[in-house]
Design a protein around this motif. Structure first.
Motif, PDB file in Angstrom:
ATOM      1  N   ALA A 225       0.821  -1.208   0.000  1.00  6.84           N
ATOM      2  CA  ALA A 225       0.000   0.000   0.000  1.00  6.84           C
ATOM      3  C   ALA A 225       0.854   1.255   0.000  1.00  6.84           C
ATOM      4  CB  ALA A 225      -0.932  -0.008   1.214  1.00  6.84           C
ATOM      5  N   ALA A 226       1.988   1.198   0.688  1.00  5.21           N
ATOM      6  CA  ALA A 226       2.870   2.367   0.757  1.00  5.21           C
ATOM      7  C   ALA A 226       3.442   2.732  -0.612  1.00  5.21           C
ATOM      8  CB  ALA A 226       4.006   2.103   1.742  1.00  5.21           C
ATOM      9  N   THR A 227       3.516   1.756  -1.508  1.00  4.95           N
ATOM     10  CA  THR A 227       4.052   2.019  -2.850  1.00  4.95           C
ATOM     11  C   THR A 227       2.958   2.410  -3.827  1.00  4.95           C
ATOM     12  OG1 THR A 227       3.841  -0.259  -3.691  1.00  4.95           O
ATOM     13  CG2 THR A 227       5.824   0.277  -2.403  1.00  4.95           C
ATOM     14  N   ARG A 228       1.693   2.405  -3.373  1.00  4.94           N
ATOM     15  CA  ARG A 228       0.555   2.694  -4.254  1.00  4.94           C
ATOM     16  C   ARG A 228      -0.341   3.782  -3.642  1.00  4.94           C
ATOM     17  NH1 ARG A 228       0.136  -1.907  -7.727  1.00  4.94           N
ATOM     18  NH2 ARG A 228       1.380  -3.665  -6.957  1.00  4.94           N
ATOM     19  N   PRO A 229       0.211   4.986  -3.426  1.00  5.33           N
ATOM     20  CA  PRO A 229      -0.583   6.022  -2.745  1.00  5.33           C
ATOM     21  C   PRO A 229      -1.831   6.444  -3.504  1.00  5.33           C
ATOM     22  CG  PRO A 229       1.447   6.934  -3.660  1.00  5.33           C
ATOM     23  CD  PRO A 229       1.561   5.459  -3.750  1.00  5.33           C
ATOM     24  N   GLU A 230      -1.835   6.322  -4.813  1.00  4.54           N
ATOM     25  CA  GLU A 230      -3.030   6.688  -5.582  1.00  4.54           C
ATOM     26  C   GLU A 230      -4.134   5.648  -5.431  1.00  4.54           C
ATOM     27  OE1 GLU A 230      -3.588   9.439  -7.200  1.00  4.54           O
ATOM     28  OE2 GLU A 230      -1.592  10.333  -7.037  1.00  4.54           O
ATOM     29  N   GLU A 231      -3.748   4.415  -5.136  1.00  5.04           N
ATOM     30  CA  GLU A 231      -4.724   3.331  -5.000  1.00  5.04           C
ATOM     31  C   GLU A 231      -5.153   3.141  -3.546  1.00  5.04           C
ATOM     32  OE1 GLU A 231      -3.487  -0.351  -6.784  1.00  5.04           O
ATOM     33  OE2 GLU A 231      -2.286   0.700  -8.293  1.00  5.04           O
ATOM     34  N   ALA A 232      -4.202   3.193  -2.633  1.00  6.63           N
ATOM     35  CA  ALA A 232      -4.483   2.953  -1.207  1.00  6.63           C
ATOM     36  C   ALA A 232      -4.624   4.297  -0.507  1.00  6.63           C
ATOM     37  CB  ALA A 232      -3.364   2.133  -0.583  1.00  6.63           C
ATOM     38  N   ARG A 233      -5.840   4.820  -0.487  1.00  4.13           N
ATOM     39  CA  ARG A 233      -6.091   6.129   0.103  1.00  4.13           C
ATOM     40  C   ARG A 233      -6.368   6.030   1.599  1.00  4.13           C
ATOM     41  NH1 ARG A 233      -7.729   9.867  -3.227  1.00  4.13           N
ATOM     42  NH2 ARG A 233      -6.899  11.135  -1.520  1.00  4.13           N
ATOM     43  N   ALA A 234      -6.766   4.846   2.036  1.00  2.00           N
ATOM     44  CA  ALA A 234      -7.004   4.568   3.455  1.00  2.00           C
ATOM     45  C   ALA A 234      -6.941   3.062   3.652  1.00  2.00           C
ATOM     46  CB  ALA A 234      -8.357   5.096   3.908  1.00  2.00           C
ATOM     47  N   LEU A 235      -6.548   2.664   4.861  1.00  2.00           N
ATOM     48  CA  LEU A 235      -6.479   1.240   5.181  1.00  2.00           C
ATOM     49  C   LEU A 235      -7.256   0.977   6.465  1.00  2.00           C
ATOM     50  CD1 LEU A 235      -3.589  -1.202   4.804  1.00  2.00           C
ATOM     51  CD2 LEU A 235      -4.621  -1.010   7.060  1.00  2.00           C
ATOM     52  N   ILE A 236      -8.155   0.009   6.398  1.00  2.00           N
ATOM     53  CA  ILE A 236      -8.933  -0.427   7.560  1.00  2.00           C
ATOM     54  C   ILE A 236      -8.447  -1.814   7.960  1.00  2.00           C
ATOM     55  CG2 ILE A 236     -11.231  -1.036   8.434  1.00  2.00           C
ATOM     56  CD1 ILE A 236     -12.402   0.850   6.306  1.00  2.00           C
ATOM     57  N   LEU A 237      -8.221  -1.993   9.235  1.00  3.84           N
ATOM     58  CA  LEU A 237      -7.812  -3.288   9.775  1.00  3.84           C
ATOM     59  C   LEU A 237      -8.908  -3.781  10.699  1.00  3.84           C
ATOM     60  CD1 LEU A 237      -5.401  -5.271   9.905  1.00  3.84           C
ATOM     61  CD2 LEU A 237      -4.548  -3.951  11.841  1.00  3.84           C
ATOM     62  N   THR A 238      -9.461  -4.970  10.406  1.00  7.93           N
ATOM     63  CA  THR A 238     -10.555  -5.495  11.220  1.00  7.93           C
ATOM     64  C   THR A 238     -10.436  -7.007  11.325  1.00  7.93           C
ATOM     65  OG1 THR A 238     -12.957  -5.327  11.581  1.00  7.93           O
ATOM     66  CG2 THR A 238     -12.224  -5.774   9.326  1.00  7.93           C
ATOM     67  N   GLY A 239     -11.388  -7.624  12.019  1.00  5.15           N
ATOM     68  CA  GLY A 239     -11.373  -9.064  12.196  1.00  5.15           C
ATOM     69  C   GLY A 239     -12.727  -9.677  11.870  1.00  5.15           C
TER      70      GLY A 239
END
Length: 207
Positions: free
Chosen positions: A39-53
């Motif tokens: 995600a860090a290499t794709r800033p245009e694609e990964a605008r936010a990251l949610i971590l859940t279970g």
């Protein structure tokens, strides 16, 4: 056991081992780290990251068999939390339930933590004769202060959701059926901004 869903610039990572309370294996930890590093290499694609279970527990921490085989002291924990903390985009832990032990590290590395009312957190390293991952006490103390950090690490105290909210460890409590929709609503403003603008604002805030 790790699911990744991408939609509208939001990457949602789900710990998906509900039959084992989402207990973490080395492969699971490495997979989430891979995703965060990608995600860090794709800033245009990964605008936010949610971590859940999946299920009713976010994670019980390390899988006990894996921990006995060396996972408890593996460098993969720090690799994962460092990868999440380094992300230039907004990161949110959507805690669908209790978070325990080393699993707290990835949660602390997120920018925000939104939990269901019944969620608890605890980190039983004292009883287990283990040391926490080095960055975990530092990040926890930055959120709740040294004394409360000592409560969690030195006494093994279970912290309920309301207490965690009062301490500033949780940022909001949301009913389970609305958890992900509420988390996505918190992301609206960052999706409107350019990735560079969002990253610049995040970089101004101490971690």
């Amino acid at each position: 056991m790790i699911d990744l869903h991408k939609e509208g610039g939001i990457w949602t990572v789900t710990l998906n081992r509900p039959g084992k309370a989402n207990a973490l294996t080395e492969d699971m930890l490495a997979k989430v780290a891979d995703i965060a590093e990608d995600a860090a290499t794709r800033p245009e694609e990964a605008r936010a990251l949610i971590l859940t279970g999946a299920g009713k527990v976010f994670s019980a921490g390390a899988d006990l068999d894996a921990a006995r085989a060396g996972l408890a002291t593996s460098a993969v924990w720090e690799r994962l939390s460092s990868a999440i903390a380094a992300l230039p985009c907004l990161t949110i832990a959507a805690l669908n339930g209790t978070v325990a032990g080393g699993a707290l590290g990835m949660v602390l590395a997120c920018d925000l933590r939104i939990a269901v009312p019944g969620a608890q957190l605890f980190y039983p390293v004292m009883k287990l004769g283990l040391l926490p991952q080095p960055s975990d006490p530092v990040r926890l103390a930055a959120l709740v202060g040294p004394a409360r950090t000592k409560q969690i690490f030195l006494t093994g105290r279970r912290i309920d959701a309301e207490t965690a909210l009062h301490w500033g460890l949780f940022d909001a409590l949301v009913q389970r059926d609305a958890l992900l929709s509420e988390v996505r609503a918190w992301i609206d403003h960052t999706l409107v901004a350019t990735p560079a603008h969002a990253a610049a604002i995040k970089a101004l805030i101490p971690r």
